[in-house]
Design a protein around this motif. Sequence first.
Motif, mmCIF file in Angstrom:
data_model
loop_
_atom_site.group_PDB
_atom_site.id
_atom_site.type_symbol
_atom_site.label_atom_id
_atom_site.label_comp_id
_atom_site.label_asym_id
_atom_site.label_seq_id
_atom_site.Cartn_x
_atom_site.Cartn_y
_atom_site.Cartn_z
ATOM 1 N N ASP A 1 0.837 -1.208 0.000
ATOM 2 C CA ASP A 1 0.000 0.000 0.000
ATOM 3 C C ASP A 1 0.869 1.255 0.000
ATOM 4 N N ARG A 2 1.923 1.252 0.807
ATOM 5 C CA ARG A 2 2.834 2.394 0.865
ATOM 6 C C ARG A 2 3.508 2.625 -0.483
ATOM 7 N N ALA B 1 4.183 10.381 -4.470
ATOM 8 C CA ALA B 1 5.218 11.041 -3.664
ATOM 9 C C ALA B 1 4.591 12.022 -2.674
ATOM 10 N N GLU B 2 3.547 12.734 -3.101
ATOM 11 C CA GLU B 2 2.884 13.707 -2.231
ATOM 12 C C GLU B 2 2.162 13.022 -1.073
ATOM 13 N N GLU B 3 1.485 11.907 -1.374
ATOM 14 C CA GLU B 3 0.783 11.164 -0.324
ATOM 15 C C GLU B 3 1.776 10.598 0.687
ATOM 16 N N ARG B 4 2.875 10.073 0.187
ATOM 17 C CA ARG B 4 3.892 9.514 1.091
ATOM 18 C C ARG B 4 4.494 10.608 1.963
ATOM 19 N N ALA B 5 4.772 11.767 1.399
ATOM 20 C CA ALA B 5 5.320 12.886 2.173
ATOM 21 C C ALA B 5 4.354 13.306 3.270
ATOM 22 N N GLU B 6 3.067 13.301 2.986
ATOM 23 C CA GLU B 6 2.065 13.675 3.996
ATOM 24 C C GLU B 6 2.017 12.650 5.128
ATOM 25 N N PHE B 7 2.061 11.364 4.790
ATOM 26 C CA PHE B 7 2.097 10.331 5.830
ATOM 27 C C PHE B 7 3.357 10.462 6.685
ATOM 28 N N GLU B 8 4.494 10.727 6.070
ATOM 29 C CA GLU B 8 5.735 10.893 6.819
ATOM 30 C C GLU B 8 5.663 12.109 7.731
ATOM 31 N N ARG B 9 5.037 13.198 7.252
ATOM 32 C CA ARG B 9 4.867 14.394 8.080
ATOM 33 C C ARG B 9 4.004 14.066 9.299
#
Length: 110
Positions: free
Chosen positions: A65-66, A71-79
């Motif tokens: 899923d990850r 890239a934007e969705e992953r950056a938001e989850f990391e934030r």
Amino acid sequence: MTDDITREPLARAVLAQLARTRGPNDPLGSLAHTVLSGEADLRTAASMSWHGSALHASFAEAVADRDALSAEERAEFERQARLLHDAGDLAMLDVDDADDGDRREEGRQR
């Protein structure tokens, strides 16, 4: 993190959610209940084949899923993960240490 995962607020919340939503007849619900009840620590509970197999399958699904995120969705989850991590660090500060700047380092207790 401490050796006792049940003392970590975020980990405890995740385990409680799993125990509540999955129930004792589901391997992840059973794992959560086993750890929260003190019957076994996380390492021991995860080494039980039923629990371990379910953890492996869930982890593989989460990684897939990850990897499918933009890239934007992953950056938001990391934030959001950093915010949760930082909030947990601040929650672990001893009230007596809150005024002692020499004993704090970036919100973490020494």
